[in-house]
Design a protein around this motif. Structure first.
Motif, PDB file in Angstrom:
ATOM      1  N   LYS A 192     -17.933   9.704 -33.473  1.00 27.61           N
ATOM      2  CA  LYS A 192     -18.731   9.382 -34.656  1.00 27.61           C
ATOM      3  C   LYS A 192     -20.264   9.927 -34.297  1.00 27.61           C
ATOM      4  O   LYS A 192     -20.996  10.437 -35.145  1.00 27.61           O
ATOM      5  CB  LYS A 192     -18.955   7.813 -34.570  1.00 27.61           C
ATOM      6  N   ARG A 195     -20.154  13.721 -35.113  1.00 30.80           N
ATOM      7  CA  ARG A 195     -20.390  13.947 -36.692  1.00 30.80           C
ATOM      8  C   ARG A 195     -21.820  13.886 -37.287  1.00 30.80           C
ATOM      9  O   ARG A 195     -22.333  14.152 -38.112  1.00 30.80           O
ATOM     10  CB  ARG A 195     -19.147  12.989 -37.439  1.00 30.80           C
ATOM     11  N   GLU A 218     -19.515  13.701 -45.372  1.00 27.70           N
ATOM     12  CA  GLU A 218     -19.105  13.037 -44.142  1.00 27.70           C
ATOM     13  C   GLU A 218     -17.998  12.069 -44.332  1.00 27.70           C
ATOM     14  O   GLU A 218     -18.379  11.337 -45.435  1.00 27.70           O
ATOM     15  CB  GLU A 218     -20.151  12.790 -43.259  1.00 27.70           C
ATOM     16  N   GLU A 219     -17.208  11.812 -43.516  1.00 28.89           N
ATOM     17  CA  GLU A 219     -16.000  10.848 -44.053  1.00 28.89           C
ATOM     18  C   GLU A 219     -15.688  10.810 -45.393  1.00 28.89           C
ATOM     19  O   GLU A 219     -15.606   9.899 -46.099  1.00 28.89           O
ATOM     20  CB  GLU A 219     -16.560   9.450 -43.462  1.00 28.89           C
ATOM     21  N   LYS A 230     -10.056   9.383 -44.914  1.00 31.96           N
ATOM     22  CA  LYS A 230     -11.379  10.092 -44.668  1.00 31.96           C
ATOM     23  C   LYS A 230     -11.447  11.087 -43.628  1.00 31.96           C
ATOM     24  O   LYS A 230     -10.934  11.137 -42.577  1.00 31.96           O
ATOM     25  CB  LYS A 230     -12.197   8.907 -43.844  1.00 31.96           C
ATOM     26  N   ASP A 232     -13.428  13.934 -41.496  1.00 31.99           N
ATOM     27  CA  ASP A 232     -14.493  13.950 -41.013  1.00 31.99           C
ATOM     28  C   ASP A 232     -15.866  14.540 -41.663  1.00 31.99           C
ATOM     29  O   ASP A 232     -16.847  14.027 -41.882  1.00 31.99           O
ATOM     30  CB  ASP A 232     -14.377  14.563 -39.420  1.00 31.99           C
TER      31      ASP A 232
END
Length: 331
Positions: A192, A195, A218-219, A230, A232
């Motif tokens: 996380k 990202r 993102e996601e 989802k 990344d």
């Protein structure tokens, strides 16, 4: 003014603005072209006089004094810069395919390549890539510091490709190893954190990955069978005209990542991809990978994807050069 529609005027204003920006860019391009050609001619003149008339190094110092007196207030005619002009001509005079590229770059960028690069192959790489990517001085300096040429050559020799398409290989735009030192990540970061750091530093990310990338999300959500999945990171590659799904892993590559990426790519192609766009491409970014494991894991996969490593600290150029020379030359 009351008779002029606001929308019409705004459109007209934007057209004028675009003309001005275009004219300024063209003026800068012409001025830069003229400057580099002038410096090339001065360097050529110095070399020819030294070779034909046997003039020594003293001519450069005398020329600098006289030029600065004649063109007082004009920068660029110091003895140091005259030596650079001479060096530029001597370096490229027997390599016409490279000398013709010099006017496409600023004088400062030319000097950076001239002083930092030793082989014609590497010079060609940085000249052409600087032109294509439109790097500023700082951007070019960072790429030299990060040993982009060595990383590119290592990638070219060792990159594992899942699918070789009949058309030009889309994975040729990806490297075997990426440098993410600009993210400022501390030890023990999570996927996380990785990202979010990338999303927060997209300008630097595009410098490392190439200017043809545009950020999608993102996601990134994809619904399959009523279930939410989802991805990344999702980008769009303007040159390849396809979506690029990126899977981020903070550890070593595992074979099951391939199946998950293949699922994501198929979902993107069925649910998101436009009819005129090419099939989606996947990039699995891991902290490390075993080449044999990657090769076997991807040997029967269908969708085009690549497994690449990333580094969060500047790579030792000596180790990269050693690694590059230890790899076999591709057939």
């Amino acid at each position: 003014m009351n008779l002029i529609k606001s929308s019409d005027y705004k459109k007209f204003f934007m057209e004028i603005k675009a003309w001005i920006v275009k004219a300024r860019h063209e003026a800068f391009r012409v001025a830069n072209n003229t400057q580099v050609l002038l410096y090339w001619d001065i360097g050529k003149g110095i070399v020819e006089k030294q070779e034909c008339l046997g003039w020594g190094e003293a001519v450069v110092e005398k020329l600098a004094v006289d030029l600065q007196r004649e063109f007082a207030g004009t920068k660029g005619f110091s003895k140091e810069n005259l030596w650079r002009m001479k060096k530029l001509y001597e370096t490229y005079r027997d390599v016409p395919k490279l000398s013709t590229l010099l006017t496409e770059l600023s004088w400062s960028n030319n000097l950076l390549i001239l002083n930092r690069v030793r082989s014609n192959q590497e010079r060609e790489f940085y000249l052409k890539t600087s032109i294509n990517e439109r790097w500023s001085f700082r951007e070019l300096e960072r790429q030299l510091d990060s040993a982009l040429f060595e990383r590119y050559m290592v990638s070219k020799k060792s990159r594992t490709i899942m699918v070789k398409t009949k058309e030009k290989d889309p994975l040729a735009h990806f490297k075997d190893e990426y440098l993410l030192d600009y993210l400022g990540l501390k030890d023990g970061f999570s996927e996380k954190d990785l990202r979010r750091a990338i999303v927060g530093n997209l300008k630097q990310f595009f410098l490392e990955f190439g200017r043809y990338f545009t950020f999608v999300g993102e996601e990134y959500p994809v619904v399959v069978g009523g279930e939410d999945f989802k991805i990344d990171l999702v980008f769009y590659h303007r040159l390849l005209r396809c979506l690029v799904a990126i899977k981020l892993k903070i550890g070593t590559f595992k074979p099951e990542y391939v199946g998950k990426m293949q699922f994501y790519l198929e979902a993107l192609d069925r649910k998101i991809k436009l009819e005129q766009e090419n099939p989606s491409v996947g990039l699995i970014l891991c902290k490390d990978h075993n080449k044999e494991v990657v090769e076997i894991a991807m040997s029967r996969a269908i969708s085009p994807m690549q497994v690449s490593r990333y580094k969060t600290e500047i790579i030792d150029q000596r180790l990269l050069k050693k690694r590059l020379h230890s790899l076999p030359t591709p057939d």
